[in-house]
Scaffold this active site. Structure first.
Site, PDB file in Angstrom:
ATOM      1  N   PRO A   1       6.356   1.746  -0.281  1.00 57.55           N
ATOM      2  CA  PRO A   1       5.728   2.411  -1.382  1.00 57.55           C
ATOM      3  C   PRO A   1       6.317   2.771  -2.637  1.00 57.55           C
ATOM      4  O   PRO A   1       5.635   3.178  -3.776  1.00 57.55           O
ATOM      5  CB  PRO A   1       5.092   3.652  -0.721  1.00 57.55           C
ATOM      6  CG  PRO A   1       6.304   4.196   0.409  1.00 57.55           C
ATOM      7  CD  PRO A   1       6.404   2.931   1.083  1.00 57.55           C
TER       8      PRO A   1
ATOM      9  N   ASP B   1       6.969  -8.267  -7.620  1.00 54.17           N
ATOM     10  CA  ASP B   1       5.737  -7.609  -8.174  1.00 54.17           C
ATOM     11  C   ASP B   1       6.110  -6.701  -9.353  1.00 54.17           C
ATOM     12  O   ASP B   1       7.121  -6.184  -9.310  1.00 54.17           O
ATOM     13  CB  ASP B   1       4.843  -6.944  -7.283  1.00 54.17           C
ATOM     14  CG  ASP B   1       4.072  -8.121  -6.333  1.00 54.17           C
ATOM     15  OD1 ASP B   1       4.052  -9.109  -6.683  1.00 54.17           O
ATOM     16  OD2 ASP B   1       3.421  -7.721  -5.338  1.00 54.17           O
TER      17      ASP B   1
ATOM     18  N   LYS C   1       1.438  -8.363 -11.903  1.00 53.88           N
ATOM     19  CA  LYS C   1      -0.185  -8.290 -12.317  1.00 53.88           C
ATOM     20  C   LYS C   1      -0.753  -7.237 -12.519  1.00 53.88           C
ATOM     21  O   LYS C   1      -0.179  -6.063 -12.064  1.00 53.88           O
ATOM     22  CB  LYS C   1      -0.909  -8.848 -10.996  1.00 53.88           C
ATOM     23  CG  LYS C   1      -0.496 -10.433 -10.484  1.00 53.88           C
ATOM     24  CD  LYS C   1      -1.115 -10.751  -9.374  1.00 53.88           C
ATOM     25  CE  LYS C   1      -0.843 -12.236  -8.994  1.00 53.88           C
ATOM     26  NZ  LYS C   1      -1.552 -12.330  -7.643  1.00 53.88           N
TER      27      LYS C   1
ATOM     28  N   GLY D   1       4.598  -2.055  -0.840  1.00 52.48           N
ATOM     29  CA  GLY D   1       4.028  -1.798   0.235  1.00 52.48           C
ATOM     30  C   GLY D   1       4.346  -2.876   1.207  1.00 52.48           C
ATOM     31  O   GLY D   1       5.543  -3.313   1.638  1.00 52.48           O
ATOM     32  N   ASP D   2       3.433  -3.595   1.986  1.00 53.41           N
ATOM     33  CA  ASP D   2       3.380  -4.612   3.005  1.00 53.41           C
ATOM     34  C   ASP D   2       3.023  -5.757   2.645  1.00 53.41           C
ATOM     35  O   ASP D   2       1.696  -6.089   1.899  1.00 53.41           O
ATOM     36  CB  ASP D   2       2.662  -4.104   4.181  1.00 53.41           C
ATOM     37  CG  ASP D   2       3.011  -5.012   5.252  1.00 53.41           C
ATOM     38  OD1 ASP D   2       3.874  -5.039   6.033  1.00 53.41           O
ATOM     39  OD2 ASP D   2       2.128  -5.933   5.466  1.00 53.41           O
TER      40      ASP D   2
ATOM     41  N   ILE E   1      -0.921  -6.560   3.475  1.00 52.43           N
ATOM     42  CA  ILE E   1      -1.948  -5.336   3.347  1.00 52.43           C
ATOM     43  C   ILE E   1      -2.249  -5.483   1.699  1.00 52.43           C
ATOM     44  O   ILE E   1      -1.596  -5.013   1.144  1.00 52.43           O
ATOM     45  CB  ILE E   1      -1.562  -4.013   3.960  1.00 52.43           C
ATOM     46  CG1 ILE E   1      -1.112  -3.943   5.173  1.00 52.43           C
ATOM     47  CG2 ILE E   1      -2.593  -2.892   3.485  1.00 52.43           C
ATOM     48  CD1 ILE E   1      -2.088  -4.349   6.162  1.00 52.43           C
TER      49      ILE E   1
ATOM     50  N   THR F   1       3.275   0.371   4.349  1.00 53.48           N
ATOM     51  CA  THR F   1       2.225  -0.025   3.585  1.00 53.48           C
ATOM     52  C   THR F   1       1.966   1.302   2.480  1.00 53.48           C
ATOM     53  O   THR F   1       2.000   2.331   3.226  1.00 53.48           O
ATOM     54  CB  THR F   1       1.010  -0.315   4.255  1.00 53.48           C
ATOM     55  OG1 THR F   1      -0.271  -0.456   3.262  1.00 53.48           O
ATOM     56  CG2 THR F   1       0.557   0.719   5.174  1.00 53.48           C
TER      57      THR F   1
ATOM     58  N   MET G   1      -5.981  -0.051  -4.985  1.00 51.52           N
ATOM     59  CA  MET G   1      -6.430  -0.415  -6.357  1.00 51.52           C
ATOM     60  C   MET G   1      -7.937  -0.060  -6.909  1.00 51.52           C
ATOM     61  O   MET G   1      -8.704  -0.771  -7.356  1.00 51.52           O
ATOM     62  CB  MET G   1      -6.516  -2.047  -6.291  1.00 51.52           C
ATOM     63  CG  MET G   1      -5.173  -2.518  -5.835  1.00 51.52           C
ATOM     64  SD  MET G   1      -5.109  -4.484  -5.597  1.00 51.52           S
ATOM     65  CE  MET G   1      -6.005  -4.202  -3.904  1.00 51.52           C
TER      66      MET G   1
END
Length: 267
Positions: free
Chosen positions: A29, A52, A74, A106-107, A110, A135, A186
């Protein structure tokens, strides 16, 4: 095409020699201390890290100085690369003989689109391994002292993506309510649609909601209110990603949990 293996067990490419390997690694996280040992070891040794945008800079700083870092960040309105291009990048680098750490918040499995990346690698004959991470839902809940399950309040937990294809057409009835906790990933940009949708499906307007922004990081915030006020809360507090929305009675229970822990520390 893949033909055979070398003496060290590495897959060989008929045209270019040894093929590299792709590791889909969960970065957790945000707090570097919440990385798994395997994730930390891979990051420390990686020559190429494809990451990411939500991976915390303190985690990226753990990469070795000579590592090549490639951002494929993104956002709702702007993508550095489309998912198909990310898939192609991983395959291309591995076929060129490079081992790749694909670092994901996270994972990987997921809401991380790790399944799509794994499929692309397998289709190209590229070895792939998944390294799970904590996650964001579990990390955010722990950091905010929100028990996602509680004997008195919730025995069912559901994870939902608040930003996905066909959101308005999905049936969310029964996902939240008595005995249930709903965690929305999200969901910042669609908070108003989410609250309207849940109330239209029968959820009471006063059901407790918690918004956990930047969980486990130094600037983490936990904001609380009723479901009917979710959109206003997100807007007035200018909530930014990464953030998760927890809906259910456990979101209010968090206050009591924190208070109890504080009393124990004093006694």
């Amino acid at each position: 095409m893949v033909s055979n293996s070398d003496s060290g067990g590495r897959v060989l490419n008929e045209r270019k020699g040894p093929i590299g390997k792709v590791w889909l690694v969960g970065a957790g996280p945000g707090d570097p201390d919440l990385l798994t040992l395997r994730a930390a070891r891979l990051l420390l040794s990686a020559g190429l890290v494809v990451h990411d945008g939500l991976v915390d800079p303190s985690i990226l700083a753990m990469a070795r100085p000579s590592a090549r870092l490639v951002s494929v960040a993104k956002s709702r309105s702007r993508h550095t690369m489309k998912q198909e291009e990310i898939n192609a990048l991983l395959v291309r680098e591995a076929l060129a003989g490079h081992d790749v750490v694909r670092l994901k918040g996270g994972d990987p499995f997921i809401f991380g689109r790790g399944g799509e990346e794994a499929e692309a690698c397998k289709a190209a004959g590229v070895p792939v391994e998944v390294v799970p991470g904590i996650t964001s839902a579990l990390g955010a809940a722990a950091a905010a002292q929100i028990p996602l399950t509680h004997r008195d309040h919730a025995s069912i937990v559901t994870f939902v993506a608040g930003q996905c294809k066909g959101l308005s057409d999905q049936d969310w009835s029964g996902l939240a309510g008595k005995g249930r906790t709903l965690v929305i990933f999200m969901g910042v940009a669609t908070a108003g649609d989410i609250s309207d949708k849940l109330m239209a499906d029968g959820l009471a307007p006063d059901v407790p909601v918690a918004v956990v922004e930047k969980a486990t990081r130094n600037d983490m915030r936990v904001l609380r209110g009723p479901l009917a006020g979710l959109a206003g809360l997100v807007e007035s507090e200018r909530v930014q990603s990464p953030a998760l929305i927890v809906i259910g009675h456990v979101a209010a229970e968090a206050d009591n949990t924190i208070r109890a822990l504080a009393l124990e520390a004093v006694q």
